[in-house]
Design an enzyme around this catalytic site. Structure first.
Site, PDB file in Angstrom:
ATOM      1  N   ASP A   1     -11.758  -1.580   4.546  1.00  0.00           N
ATOM      2  CA  ASP A   1     -12.663  -0.455   4.765  1.00  0.00           C
ATOM      3  C   ASP A   1     -14.128  -0.868   4.733  1.00  0.00           C
ATOM      4  O   ASP A   1     -15.010  -0.010   4.716  1.00  0.00           O
ATOM      5  CB  ASP A   1     -12.433   0.631   3.708  1.00  0.00           C
ATOM      6  CG  ASP A   1     -11.248   1.518   4.025  1.00  0.00           C
ATOM      7  OD1 ASP A   1     -10.926   1.657   5.221  1.00  0.00           O
ATOM      8  OD2 ASP A   1     -10.643   2.064   3.088  1.00  0.00           O
ATOM      9  N   ASP A  11       0.850  -1.183   0.000  1.00  0.00           N
ATOM     10  CA  ASP A  11       0.000   0.000   0.000  1.00  0.00           C
ATOM     11  C   ASP A  11       0.892   1.241   0.000  1.00  0.00           C
ATOM     12  O   ASP A  11       1.812   1.339   0.813  1.00  0.00           O
ATOM     13  CB  ASP A  11      -0.870   0.008   1.258  1.00  0.00           C
ATOM     14  CG  ASP A  11      -2.341   0.218   0.951  1.00  0.00           C
ATOM     15  OD1 ASP A  11      -2.629   1.083   0.107  1.00  0.00           O
ATOM     16  OD2 ASP A  11      -3.183  -0.470   1.546  1.00  0.00           O
TER      17      ASP A  11
END
Length: 580
Positions: free
Chosen positions: A351, A128
Protein backbone atom coordinates in the site's frame (compact mmCIF):
# COMPACT_ATOMS: atom_id res chain seq x y z
CA UNK A 1 -5.58 -2.07 2.54
CA UNK A 2 -4.91 1.59 3.01
CA UNK A 3 -2.95 2.81 5.99
CA UNK A 4 -4.79 5.81 7.41
CA UNK A 5 -3.61 5.74 11.01
CA UNK A 6 -4.10 8.83 13.13
CA UNK A 7 -1.24 10.53 14.95
CA UNK A 8 -0.51 9.00 18.34
CA UNK A 9 -1.25 11.17 21.37
CA UNK A 10 -0.74 9.54 24.75
CA UNK A 11 -0.60 11.16 28.14
CA UNK A 12 2.41 10.69 30.40
CA UNK A 13 0.24 9.09 33.07
CA UNK A 14 -1.06 6.53 30.59
CA UNK A 15 2.45 5.62 29.48
CA UNK A 16 3.60 5.24 33.08
CA UNK A 17 0.71 2.92 33.81
CA UNK A 18 1.53 0.82 30.77
CA UNK A 19 5.21 0.78 31.70
CA UNK A 20 4.54 -0.40 35.26
CA UNK A 21 2.20 -3.19 34.21
CA UNK A 22 4.53 -4.17 31.37
CA UNK A 23 7.57 -4.75 33.59
CA UNK A 24 5.84 -7.74 35.11
CA UNK A 25 4.97 -9.12 31.68
CA UNK A 26 8.46 -8.73 30.28
CA UNK A 27 10.12 -11.21 32.61
CA UNK A 28 7.62 -13.87 31.60
CA UNK A 29 7.86 -13.20 27.84
CA UNK A 30 11.65 -12.96 27.59
CA UNK A 31 12.04 -16.31 29.32
CA UNK A 32 10.48 -18.13 26.37
CA UNK A 33 11.08 -16.26 23.09
CA UNK A 34 8.54 -16.96 20.37
CA UNK A 35 9.58 -17.84 16.81
CA UNK A 36 7.71 -14.85 15.40
CA UNK A 37 9.85 -12.48 17.45
CA UNK A 38 13.04 -13.62 15.74
CA UNK A 39 11.36 -13.82 12.33
CA UNK A 40 12.24 -11.68 9.34
CA UNK A 41 9.07 -11.38 7.27
CA UNK A 42 9.42 -10.99 3.50
CA UNK A 43 6.22 -9.74 1.87
CA UNK A 44 5.42 -11.08 -1.59
CA UNK A 45 2.91 -9.30 -3.78
CA UNK A 46 2.00 -12.30 -5.96
CA UNK A 47 0.49 -10.35 -8.84
CA UNK A 48 3.84 -8.71 -9.50
CA UNK A 49 6.42 -11.27 -8.36
CA UNK A 50 6.84 -13.85 -11.15
CA UNK A 51 4.56 -14.97 -13.99
CA UNK A 52 4.89 -18.61 -15.07
CA UNK A 53 2.37 -18.80 -17.92
CA UNK A 54 2.82 -15.60 -19.92
CA UNK A 55 -0.51 -13.97 -19.09
CA UNK A 56 1.25 -10.98 -17.57
CA UNK A 57 0.09 -11.69 -14.00
CA UNK A 58 2.30 -13.19 -11.32
CA UNK A 59 1.17 -16.56 -10.00
CA UNK A 60 1.90 -19.34 -7.51
CA UNK A 61 4.01 -21.38 -9.91
CA UNK A 62 6.06 -18.27 -10.50
CA UNK A 63 6.74 -17.98 -6.76
CA UNK A 64 7.53 -21.71 -6.59
CA UNK A 65 10.11 -21.28 -9.34
CA UNK A 66 11.93 -18.69 -7.22
CA UNK A 67 11.83 -20.35 -3.80
CA UNK A 68 15.58 -20.86 -3.86
CA UNK A 69 16.03 -17.12 -4.41
CA UNK A 70 13.74 -16.38 -1.47
CA UNK A 71 15.67 -18.87 0.65
CA UNK A 72 18.97 -17.24 -0.39
CA UNK A 73 17.87 -13.98 1.25
CA UNK A 74 18.07 -15.63 4.66
CA UNK A 75 14.53 -14.66 5.62
CA UNK A 76 12.38 -17.21 7.41
CA UNK A 77 8.77 -16.03 6.93
CA UNK A 78 6.82 -15.01 3.82
CA UNK A 79 3.69 -12.90 4.03
CA UNK A 80 1.62 -13.52 0.92
CA UNK A 81 -0.97 -11.00 -0.22
CA UNK A 82 -4.44 -12.42 -1.00
CA UNK A 83 -4.64 -15.21 -3.56
CA UNK A 84 -8.27 -16.17 -2.87
CA UNK A 85 -10.97 -16.22 -5.52
CA UNK A 86 -11.78 -12.61 -6.31
CA UNK A 87 -13.11 -10.34 -9.07
CA UNK A 88 -9.90 -8.39 -8.35
CA UNK A 89 -11.47 -4.98 -8.16
CA UNK A 90 -8.90 -4.26 -5.43
CA UNK A 91 -6.30 -6.84 -6.46
CA UNK A 92 -7.56 -9.59 -4.21
CA UNK A 93 -8.72 -7.55 -1.23
CA UNK A 94 -12.27 -8.21 -2.38
CA UNK A 95 -12.72 -11.92 -1.72
CA UNK A 96 -15.57 -13.86 -3.31
CA UNK A 97 -14.57 -17.29 -1.94
CA UNK A 98 -12.17 -17.67 0.99
CA UNK A 99 -11.52 -21.37 0.36
CA UNK A 100 -10.58 -21.21 -3.31
CA UNK A 101 -7.48 -20.01 -5.13
CA UNK A 102 -8.13 -17.40 -7.80
CA UNK A 103 -7.57 -18.88 -11.25
CA UNK A 104 -5.21 -16.01 -12.12
CA UNK A 105 -2.83 -17.38 -9.46
CA UNK A 106 -3.30 -21.09 -10.05
CA UNK A 107 -4.93 -23.97 -8.21
CA UNK A 108 -5.12 -25.36 -4.70
CA UNK A 109 -2.61 -28.00 -5.80
CA UNK A 110 -0.24 -25.15 -6.68
CA UNK A 111 -0.79 -23.66 -3.25
CA UNK A 112 -0.06 -26.98 -1.54
CA UNK A 113 3.12 -27.28 -3.58
CA UNK A 114 4.13 -23.74 -2.61
CA UNK A 115 3.52 -24.35 1.08
CA UNK A 116 5.44 -27.63 1.03
CA UNK A 117 8.30 -26.02 -0.88
CA UNK A 118 8.55 -23.24 1.67
CA UNK A 119 8.45 -25.58 4.64
CA UNK A 120 11.16 -27.80 3.14
CA UNK A 121 13.35 -24.71 2.99
CA UNK A 122 12.60 -23.68 6.56
CA UNK A 123 10.33 -20.80 5.52
CA UNK A 124 6.97 -20.20 7.20
CA UNK A 125 3.94 -18.79 5.36
CA UNK A 126 1.62 -16.07 6.67
CA UNK A 127 -1.64 -15.48 4.79
CA UNK A 128 -3.60 -12.27 4.43
CA UNK A 129 -7.09 -12.63 5.93
CA UNK A 130 -9.54 -10.05 4.56
CA UNK A 131 -12.61 -10.15 6.77
CA UNK A 132 -13.53 -6.56 7.53
CA UNK A 133 -15.39 -6.89 4.24
CA UNK A 134 -15.98 -9.35 1.43
CA UNK A 135 -16.49 -8.91 -2.28
CA UNK A 136 -19.95 -7.87 -3.39
CA UNK A 137 -19.78 -11.04 -5.51
CA UNK A 138 -19.46 -13.31 -2.47
CA UNK A 139 -22.43 -15.67 -2.06
CA UNK A 140 -23.06 -14.25 1.39
CA UNK A 141 -23.64 -10.79 -0.02
CA UNK A 142 -25.66 -12.00 -2.99
CA UNK A 143 -28.00 -13.76 -0.58
CA UNK A 144 -27.94 -10.84 1.84
CA UNK A 145 -29.19 -8.38 -0.78
CA UNK A 146 -31.73 -10.80 -2.26
CA UNK A 147 -34.36 -10.18 0.43
CA UNK A 148 -34.77 -8.44 3.73
CA UNK A 149 -35.85 -11.81 5.09
CA UNK A 150 -32.74 -13.66 3.91
CA UNK A 151 -30.92 -15.52 6.68
CA UNK A 152 -27.79 -13.80 5.37
CA UNK A 153 -29.25 -10.30 5.68
CA UNK A 154 -27.50 -9.71 8.98
CA UNK A 155 -24.13 -10.77 7.59
CA UNK A 156 -23.73 -7.15 6.41
CA UNK A 157 -24.79 -3.70 7.57
CA UNK A 158 -28.09 -2.57 6.02
CA UNK A 159 -30.11 0.61 6.51
CA UNK A 160 -33.68 0.56 5.19
CA UNK A 161 -34.42 3.52 2.93
CA UNK A 162 -37.82 4.25 4.49
CA UNK A 163 -35.88 5.37 7.57
CA UNK A 164 -34.27 8.14 5.55
CA UNK A 165 -30.67 8.41 4.42
CA UNK A 166 -28.28 6.90 6.96
CA UNK A 167 -25.87 9.11 8.94
CA UNK A 168 -22.84 9.99 6.83
CA UNK A 169 -19.91 7.64 6.89
CA UNK A 170 -16.67 8.33 5.04
CA UNK A 171 -15.49 5.79 2.45
CA UNK A 172 -11.81 5.39 1.72
CA UNK A 173 -12.23 4.18 -1.85
CA UNK A 174 -15.57 5.57 -3.05
CA UNK A 175 -15.31 8.30 -5.68
CA UNK A 176 -17.61 10.52 -3.59
CA UNK A 177 -16.30 9.20 -0.25
CA UNK A 178 -19.79 8.05 0.73
CA UNK A 179 -19.73 4.71 2.57
CA UNK A 180 -23.45 4.02 2.12
CA UNK A 181 -24.51 2.52 -1.23
CA UNK A 182 -28.16 2.46 -2.18
CA UNK A 183 -29.41 -0.90 -3.46
CA UNK A 184 -32.80 -0.82 -5.18
CA UNK A 185 -33.39 -4.57 -4.91
CA UNK A 186 -34.50 -4.27 -1.29
CA UNK A 187 -34.74 -0.46 -1.09
CA UNK A 188 -31.90 -0.18 1.40
CA UNK A 189 -28.34 1.07 1.82
CA UNK A 190 -25.36 -1.12 2.65
CA UNK A 191 -22.16 -0.01 4.35
CA UNK A 192 -18.71 -0.10 2.73
CA UNK A 193 -15.78 1.63 4.42
CA UNK A 194 -13.76 0.82 1.30
CA UNK A 195 -15.16 0.37 -2.23
CA UNK A 196 -18.86 -0.22 -2.88
CA UNK A 197 -17.69 -3.58 -4.22
CA UNK A 198 -16.35 -4.37 -0.74
CA UNK A 199 -19.36 -4.40 1.63
CA UNK A 200 -18.45 -4.49 5.31
CA UNK A 201 -19.20 -7.70 7.19
CA UNK A 202 -21.29 -7.43 10.34
CA UNK A 203 -19.03 -8.72 13.10
CA UNK A 204 -21.72 -8.04 15.65
CA UNK A 205 -23.44 -11.13 14.20
CA UNK A 206 -21.98 -14.24 15.91
CA UNK A 207 -22.72 -16.30 12.78
CA UNK A 208 -20.28 -14.13 10.82
CA UNK A 209 -17.59 -14.67 13.43
CA UNK A 210 -18.10 -18.43 13.32
CA UNK A 211 -17.84 -18.35 9.53
CA UNK A 212 -14.50 -16.54 9.81
CA UNK A 213 -13.13 -18.94 12.44
CA UNK A 214 -14.08 -21.85 10.22
CA UNK A 215 -12.20 -20.26 7.31
CA UNK A 216 -9.17 -19.80 9.55
CA UNK A 217 -9.33 -23.45 10.62
CA UNK A 218 -9.40 -24.46 6.96
CA UNK A 219 -6.08 -22.71 6.26
CA UNK A 220 -4.46 -23.52 9.60
CA UNK A 221 -5.24 -27.20 9.09
CA UNK A 222 -3.46 -26.96 5.75
CA UNK A 223 -0.38 -25.99 7.74
CA UNK A 224 0.03 -22.26 7.21
CA UNK A 225 1.95 -20.42 9.91
CA UNK A 226 0.06 -17.20 10.52
CA UNK A 227 -2.58 -14.66 9.68
CA UNK A 228 -2.29 -10.97 8.89
CA UNK A 229 -5.75 -9.52 9.59
CA UNK A 230 -6.43 -6.87 6.99
CA UNK A 231 -8.11 -3.61 8.15
CA UNK A 232 -9.15 -5.46 11.27
CA UNK A 233 -9.16 -2.45 13.57
CA UNK A 234 -12.30 -1.32 11.72
CA UNK A 235 -14.46 -4.46 12.11
CA UNK A 236 -16.35 -3.48 15.27
CA UNK A 237 -19.05 -0.83 14.75
CA UNK A 238 -21.84 0.85 16.65
CA UNK A 239 -24.74 -0.58 14.66
CA UNK A 240 -27.08 2.19 15.80
CA UNK A 241 -24.94 4.38 13.54
CA UNK A 242 -25.06 7.63 15.51
CA UNK A 243 -24.23 10.93 13.85
CA UNK A 244 -20.54 11.78 13.87
CA UNK A 245 -19.31 15.38 14.25
CA UNK A 246 -19.04 17.41 11.08
CA UNK A 247 -15.60 17.00 9.55
CA UNK A 248 -14.91 13.72 11.35
CA UNK A 249 -13.45 12.30 8.14
CA UNK A 250 -10.31 14.42 8.69
CA UNK A 251 -9.59 12.16 11.67
CA UNK A 252 -11.87 9.24 10.86
CA UNK A 253 -9.56 6.69 12.46
CA UNK A 254 -10.63 8.09 15.82
CA UNK A 255 -14.23 7.12 15.03
CA UNK A 256 -13.57 3.94 13.04
CA UNK A 257 -10.73 2.15 14.82
CA UNK A 258 -10.90 0.03 17.97
CA UNK A 259 -14.62 0.51 18.47
CA UNK A 260 -17.22 -1.59 20.27
CA UNK A 261 -16.31 -5.14 21.23
CA UNK A 262 -13.22 -5.45 19.02
CA UNK A 263 -11.12 -6.86 21.85
CA UNK A 264 -13.84 -9.35 22.68
CA UNK A 265 -13.81 -10.57 19.10
CA UNK A 266 -10.04 -10.96 19.14
CA UNK A 267 -10.13 -12.81 22.44
CA UNK A 268 -12.74 -15.14 21.01
CA UNK A 269 -10.60 -15.60 17.88
CA UNK A 270 -7.61 -16.35 20.07
CA UNK A 271 -9.58 -18.95 22.02
CA UNK A 272 -10.95 -20.55 18.86
CA UNK A 273 -7.85 -20.37 16.64
CA UNK A 274 -4.62 -18.82 17.93
CA UNK A 275 -4.50 -20.87 21.13
CA UNK A 276 -4.91 -24.10 19.16
CA UNK A 277 -2.34 -23.56 16.38
CA UNK A 278 1.27 -22.38 16.48
CA UNK A 279 0.57 -19.39 14.25
CA UNK A 280 1.67 -15.77 14.15
CA UNK A 281 -1.09 -13.20 14.39
CA UNK A 282 -0.89 -9.55 13.40
CA UNK A 283 -3.66 -7.09 12.65
CA UNK A 284 -3.31 -4.18 10.27
CA UNK A 285 -3.47 -1.04 12.36
CA UNK A 286 -2.86 -0.45 16.06
CA UNK A 287 -5.59 1.97 17.03
CA UNK A 288 -5.26 5.55 18.17
CA UNK A 289 -3.01 5.33 21.22
CA UNK A 290 -0.20 3.28 22.69
CA UNK A 291 -2.77 1.91 25.12
CA UNK A 292 -4.85 0.69 22.16
CA UNK A 293 -1.80 -1.04 20.72
CA UNK A 294 -0.85 -2.62 24.04
CA UNK A 295 -4.33 -3.95 24.51
CA UNK A 296 -3.95 -5.79 21.21
CA UNK A 297 -0.67 -7.54 21.99
CA UNK A 298 -0.05 -7.81 25.73
CA UNK A 299 0.21 -11.55 26.25
CA UNK A 300 -1.98 -11.64 29.35
CA UNK A 301 -4.93 -10.40 27.26
CA UNK A 302 -4.75 -13.35 24.82
CA UNK A 303 -5.42 -11.44 21.61
CA UNK A 304 -2.63 -10.93 19.03
CA UNK A 305 1.14 -11.34 18.76
CA UNK A 306 2.14 -8.18 16.92
CA UNK A 307 1.06 -4.57 16.57
CA UNK A 308 1.40 -3.21 13.02
CA UNK A 309 1.22 0.58 13.38
CA UNK A 310 1.34 3.03 10.49
CA UNK A 311 2.24 6.39 11.98
CA UNK A 312 5.93 5.75 11.27
CA UNK A 313 5.48 4.85 7.62
CA UNK A 314 3.08 7.78 7.16
CA UNK A 315 5.82 10.32 7.90
CA UNK A 316 7.17 10.55 4.34
CA UNK A 317 5.65 13.37 2.27
CA UNK A 318 6.32 14.67 -1.27
CA UNK A 319 8.14 17.70 0.14
CA UNK A 320 10.30 15.63 2.49
CA UNK A 321 10.15 14.79 6.16
CA UNK A 322 11.88 15.62 9.41
CA UNK A 323 14.36 13.08 10.72
CA UNK A 324 13.72 14.44 14.21
CA UNK A 325 10.06 13.54 13.81
CA UNK A 326 11.01 10.15 12.40
CA UNK A 327 13.28 9.44 15.39
CA UNK A 328 10.66 10.62 17.87
CA UNK A 329 7.94 8.36 16.47
CA UNK A 330 10.04 5.19 16.37
CA UNK A 331 11.62 5.91 19.75
CA UNK A 332 8.22 6.46 21.36
CA UNK A 333 6.92 3.17 19.99
CA UNK A 334 9.98 1.32 21.23
CA UNK A 335 9.67 2.91 24.66
CA UNK A 336 6.01 2.04 24.97
CA UNK A 337 6.75 -1.61 24.14
CA UNK A 338 10.08 -1.91 25.92
CA UNK A 339 8.82 -4.29 28.59
CA UNK A 340 5.82 -5.99 27.05
CA UNK A 341 4.20 -6.65 23.72
CA UNK A 342 5.91 -6.75 20.34
CA UNK A 343 5.99 -4.55 17.26
CA UNK A 344 6.24 -4.91 13.52
CA UNK A 345 8.97 -2.69 12.05
CA UNK A 346 8.57 -1.63 8.42
CA UNK A 347 8.88 1.24 5.96
CA UNK A 348 7.03 -0.21 2.97
CA UNK A 349 4.36 -2.63 1.87
CA UNK A 350 1.90 -3.15 -0.99
CA UNK A 351 0.00 0.00 0.00
CA UNK A 352 3.07 2.24 -0.15
CA UNK A 353 5.29 3.62 -2.86
CA UNK A 354 8.87 2.34 -2.91
CA UNK A 355 10.85 2.69 0.30
CA UNK A 356 13.94 4.30 -1.25
CA UNK A 357 11.83 6.82 -3.18
CA UNK A 358 9.93 7.90 -0.07
CA UNK A 359 12.44 7.72 2.77
CA UNK A 360 15.75 7.72 0.93
CA UNK A 361 16.91 9.16 -2.35
CA UNK A 362 16.38 7.34 -5.64
CA UNK A 363 18.75 9.54 -7.66
CA UNK A 364 21.49 7.30 -9.18
CA UNK A 365 24.20 8.89 -7.03
CA UNK A 366 22.40 8.06 -3.77
CA UNK A 367 19.98 5.21 -4.48
CA UNK A 368 22.10 2.24 -3.42
CA UNK A 369 23.56 3.79 -0.27
CA UNK A 370 20.23 5.24 0.89
CA UNK A 371 18.45 1.95 0.23
CA UNK A 372 21.10 0.06 2.21
CA UNK A 373 20.89 2.61 5.01
CA UNK A 374 17.12 2.21 5.30
CA UNK A 375 17.44 -1.58 5.28
CA UNK A 376 19.97 -1.24 8.11
CA UNK A 377 17.41 0.70 10.13
CA UNK A 378 14.64 -1.88 9.64
CA UNK A 379 16.85 -4.85 10.53
CA UNK A 380 18.55 -3.34 13.57
CA UNK A 381 15.46 -2.07 15.38
CA UNK A 382 13.66 -4.07 18.02
CA UNK A 383 10.57 -5.80 16.71
CA UNK A 384 9.79 -8.14 13.85
CA UNK A 385 10.97 -6.66 10.52
CA UNK A 386 8.48 -6.72 7.65
CA UNK A 387 10.35 -6.23 4.38
CA UNK A 388 8.66 -5.69 1.02
CA UNK A 389 9.75 -7.65 -2.04
CA UNK A 390 12.00 -5.67 -4.37
CA UNK A 391 13.32 -3.35 -1.69
CA UNK A 392 16.27 -5.70 -1.28
CA UNK A 393 17.23 -4.62 -4.82
CA UNK A 394 16.67 -0.95 -4.14
CA UNK A 395 13.72 -0.88 -6.57
CA UNK A 396 12.38 2.65 -7.11
CA UNK A 397 9.17 4.39 -8.08
CA UNK A 398 8.62 4.14 -11.86
CA UNK A 399 7.89 7.89 -12.29
CA UNK A 400 4.64 7.40 -14.17
CA UNK A 401 3.52 10.63 -15.88
CA UNK A 402 0.18 9.56 -17.36
CA UNK A 403 -2.97 8.38 -15.62
CA UNK A 404 -3.05 5.61 -18.24
CA UNK A 405 -0.02 4.01 -16.55
CA UNK A 406 -1.93 3.38 -13.31
CA UNK A 407 -4.11 0.37 -12.55
CA UNK A 408 -5.23 1.04 -8.96
CA UNK A 409 -8.98 1.76 -8.86
CA UNK A 410 -8.44 4.12 -5.94
CA UNK A 411 -6.09 6.23 -8.03
CA UNK A 412 -8.32 6.14 -11.10
CA UNK A 413 -11.36 7.22 -9.08
CA UNK A 414 -9.41 10.02 -7.39
CA UNK A 415 -8.30 11.24 -10.81
CA UNK A 416 -11.86 11.09 -12.14
CA UNK A 417 -13.14 12.99 -9.12
CA UNK A 418 -10.50 15.71 -9.59
CA UNK A 419 -11.37 16.10 -13.26
CA UNK A 420 -15.12 16.29 -12.55
CA UNK A 421 -14.66 18.88 -9.81
CA UNK A 422 -12.18 21.02 -11.74
CA UNK A 423 -9.22 20.25 -9.49
CA UNK A 424 -5.52 20.53 -10.23
CA UNK A 425 -4.81 17.43 -12.31
CA UNK A 426 -1.08 18.06 -12.72
CA UNK A 427 -0.58 18.46 -8.98
CA UNK A 428 -2.52 15.24 -8.45
CA UNK A 429 -0.34 13.33 -10.92
CA UNK A 430 2.75 14.66 -9.17
CA UNK A 431 1.44 13.36 -5.86
CA UNK A 432 0.64 10.02 -7.48
CA UNK A 433 4.20 9.75 -8.81
CA UNK A 434 5.45 10.06 -5.24
CA UNK A 435 2.95 8.12 -3.17
CA UNK A 436 0.51 6.04 -5.23
CA UNK A 437 0.22 2.37 -4.33
CA UNK A 438 1.03 1.29 -7.89
CA UNK A 439 4.57 2.66 -7.42
CA UNK A 440 5.29 -0.33 -5.22
CA UNK A 441 3.43 -2.82 -7.41
CA UNK A 442 5.44 -2.72 -10.63
CA UNK A 443 6.84 -6.14 -11.63
CA UNK A 444 9.76 -7.59 -9.71
CA UNK A 445 12.99 -7.04 -11.62
CA UNK A 446 14.72 -10.39 -12.18
CA UNK A 447 17.12 -9.77 -15.05
CA UNK A 448 17.88 -7.67 -18.14
CA UNK A 449 15.63 -9.62 -20.52
CA UNK A 450 12.31 -8.31 -21.81
CA UNK A 451 9.95 -7.20 -19.04
CA UNK A 452 12.75 -7.72 -16.51
CA UNK A 453 12.21 -11.49 -16.68
CA UNK A 454 8.84 -11.12 -14.94
CA UNK A 455 6.73 -12.39 -17.85
CA UNK A 456 6.95 -13.49 -21.47
CA UNK A 457 3.65 -11.72 -22.11
CA UNK A 458 2.37 -8.20 -21.53
CA UNK A 459 2.68 -7.28 -17.85
CA UNK A 460 -0.50 -6.18 -16.08
CA UNK A 461 1.30 -2.94 -15.14
CA UNK A 462 4.38 -1.41 -16.72
CA UNK A 463 7.85 -2.54 -15.70
CA UNK A 464 10.11 0.19 -14.28
CA UNK A 465 12.42 1.35 -17.12
CA UNK A 466 15.48 1.09 -14.84
CA UNK A 467 15.26 -2.71 -14.72
CA UNK A 468 18.34 -3.03 -16.95
CA UNK A 469 20.56 -1.91 -14.07
CA UNK A 470 18.43 -2.78 -11.04
CA UNK A 471 17.69 -6.51 -11.05
CA UNK A 472 18.58 -9.77 -9.34
CA UNK A 473 20.95 -11.07 -12.02
CA UNK A 474 23.10 -7.93 -12.00
CA UNK A 475 23.09 -7.48 -8.23
CA UNK A 476 23.91 -11.08 -7.40
CA UNK A 477 27.24 -10.60 -9.20
CA UNK A 478 28.06 -7.34 -7.41
CA UNK A 479 29.35 -7.92 -3.87
CA UNK A 480 28.47 -4.32 -2.96
CA UNK A 481 24.92 -4.34 -4.34
CA UNK A 482 21.77 -3.63 -2.35
CA UNK A 483 20.88 -7.31 -2.63
CA UNK A 484 24.12 -8.65 -1.20
CA UNK A 485 24.14 -6.01 1.51
CA UNK A 486 20.63 -7.08 2.50
CA UNK A 487 21.74 -10.69 2.78
CA UNK A 488 24.58 -9.63 5.08
CA UNK A 489 22.16 -7.65 7.22
CA UNK A 490 19.84 -10.62 7.56
CA UNK A 491 22.75 -12.87 8.52
CA UNK A 492 23.93 -10.32 11.08
CA UNK A 493 20.50 -10.12 12.72
CA UNK A 494 20.06 -13.88 12.67
CA UNK A 495 23.49 -14.34 14.27
CA UNK A 496 23.17 -11.77 17.06
CA UNK A 497 20.10 -12.00 19.28
CA UNK A 498 21.06 -8.59 20.70
CA UNK A 499 19.70 -7.06 17.49
CA UNK A 500 16.39 -8.81 18.16
CA UNK A 501 15.86 -8.49 21.90
CA UNK A 502 18.43 -5.94 23.05
CA UNK A 503 17.48 -2.66 24.71
CA UNK A 504 17.19 0.29 22.33
CA UNK A 505 18.75 3.61 23.38
CA UNK A 506 18.52 6.73 21.22
CA UNK A 507 21.73 8.81 21.01
CA UNK A 508 22.39 12.36 19.80
CA UNK A 509 18.66 12.97 19.90
CA UNK A 510 18.62 16.46 18.36
CA UNK A 511 20.83 15.63 15.39
CA UNK A 512 18.70 16.36 12.33
CA UNK A 513 20.89 14.35 9.94
CA UNK A 514 22.01 11.30 11.90
CA UNK A 515 19.93 8.59 13.53
CA UNK A 516 22.14 6.89 16.13
CA UNK A 517 21.21 4.30 18.71
CA UNK A 518 22.53 1.31 20.60
CA UNK A 519 21.12 -2.18 21.01
CA UNK A 520 22.35 -3.87 24.17
CA UNK A 521 21.75 -6.91 26.34
CA UNK A 522 23.78 -9.45 28.26
CA UNK A 523 24.97 -11.02 25.02
CA UNK A 524 26.46 -7.90 23.50
CA UNK A 525 26.19 -4.27 22.45
CA UNK A 526 25.93 -2.59 19.05
CA UNK A 527 26.09 1.04 17.95
CA UNK A 528 24.11 1.86 14.80
CA UNK A 529 24.94 5.05 12.89
CA UNK A 530 22.70 6.16 10.00
CA UNK A 531 23.11 9.34 7.97
CA UNK A 532 19.69 10.18 6.52
CA UNK A 533 20.95 13.08 4.39
CA UNK A 534 22.67 13.86 1.07
CA UNK A 535 25.48 15.67 2.86
CA UNK A 536 28.32 14.74 5.17
CA UNK A 537 27.16 14.60 8.76
CA UNK A 538 28.60 14.16 12.24
CA UNK A 539 27.54 11.92 15.10
CA UNK A 540 28.17 13.59 18.44
CA UNK A 541 29.54 10.84 20.65
CA UNK A 542 29.31 11.99 24.25
CA UNK A 543 29.97 8.77 26.14
CA UNK A 544 31.57 5.88 24.27
CA UNK A 545 35.34 5.51 24.02
CA UNK A 546 37.88 3.04 22.73
CA UNK A 547 37.57 0.85 19.65
CA UNK A 548 34.60 -0.76 17.99
CA UNK A 549 34.41 -3.59 15.49
CA UNK A 550 32.64 -2.67 12.25
CA UNK A 551 30.16 -5.53 11.85
CA UNK A 552 28.69 -4.06 8.68
CA UNK A 553 28.99 -0.87 6.61
CA UNK A 554 27.48 0.25 3.31
CA UNK A 555 30.63 2.04 2.13
CA UNK A 556 33.32 -0.37 0.95
CA UNK A 557 36.38 1.53 2.24
CA UNK A 558 35.46 1.35 5.92
CA UNK A 559 38.03 -0.49 8.02
CA UNK A 560 37.38 -3.44 10.29
CA UNK A 561 37.59 -1.27 13.40
CA UNK A 562 36.67 2.29 14.27
CA UNK A 563 37.91 4.63 16.99
CA UNK A 564 35.02 6.02 19.00
CA UNK A 565 36.00 9.67 18.87
CA UNK A 566 33.86 12.55 20.21
CA UNK A 567 32.93 13.37 16.62
CA UNK A 568 32.38 10.61 14.06
CA UNK A 569 31.94 11.69 10.45
CA UNK A 570 29.47 10.02 8.12
CA UNK A 571 29.19 10.39 4.38
CA UNK A 572 25.84 10.79 2.55
CA UNK A 573 23.50 7.97 3.52
CA UNK A 574 26.31 6.10 5.24
CA UNK A 575 25.32 3.26 7.57
CA UNK A 576 27.51 1.47 10.09
CA UNK A 577 26.74 -1.29 12.56
CA UNK A 578 29.49 -1.28 15.17
CA UNK A 579 29.96 -4.05 17.70
CA UNK A 580 31.20 -2.66 21.01
Amino acid sequence: MKKYIAAIAVSVSCLLAIHTQAQVENNKESASPKWWKSAIVYQIYPRSFKDSNGDGIGDLKGIISELDYIKSLGINVVWLNPIYQSPNFDNGYDVSDYRKIDTEYGTMADFDSLLNGMHRRGIKLVMDLVVNHSSSEHEWFKKSRSSRKSPYRNYYHWWNAENGKPPYRFSLFDINHDAWKYDSLTNAYYLHYFSDKQPDLNWENPEVREEVYDIMRFWADKGIDGFRLDAFQFVAKDTTFPMFPKGFEKDFNRYYAMQGNLHGYLQQMNQQIFSKYDVMSVAEGAGNTFEDAHNLVDSNRHELNLAYAFNGVDIAKPNGYSLLHFKTVFSQWDSAFEHSGWLAVFLANHDQARMVSRFGNDAPAFRAHSSQMLSTFILTMRGTPFYYNGDELGMTNPNFTSINDYRDKVILDAYKHTVLTGGNVQALLKNFAFGARDNGRTPFQWNTSSNAGFTTGTPWIKVNPNYKTINVAVEEKDPNSCLNYFKKLVQLRNTHTTLIYGKYTLLDKNNDQVYAYTREDGAGKFLILLNFSTKNATFNNNHMKGQGKVALANYTDVGKTITLQPKISLRPYEAMVIEL
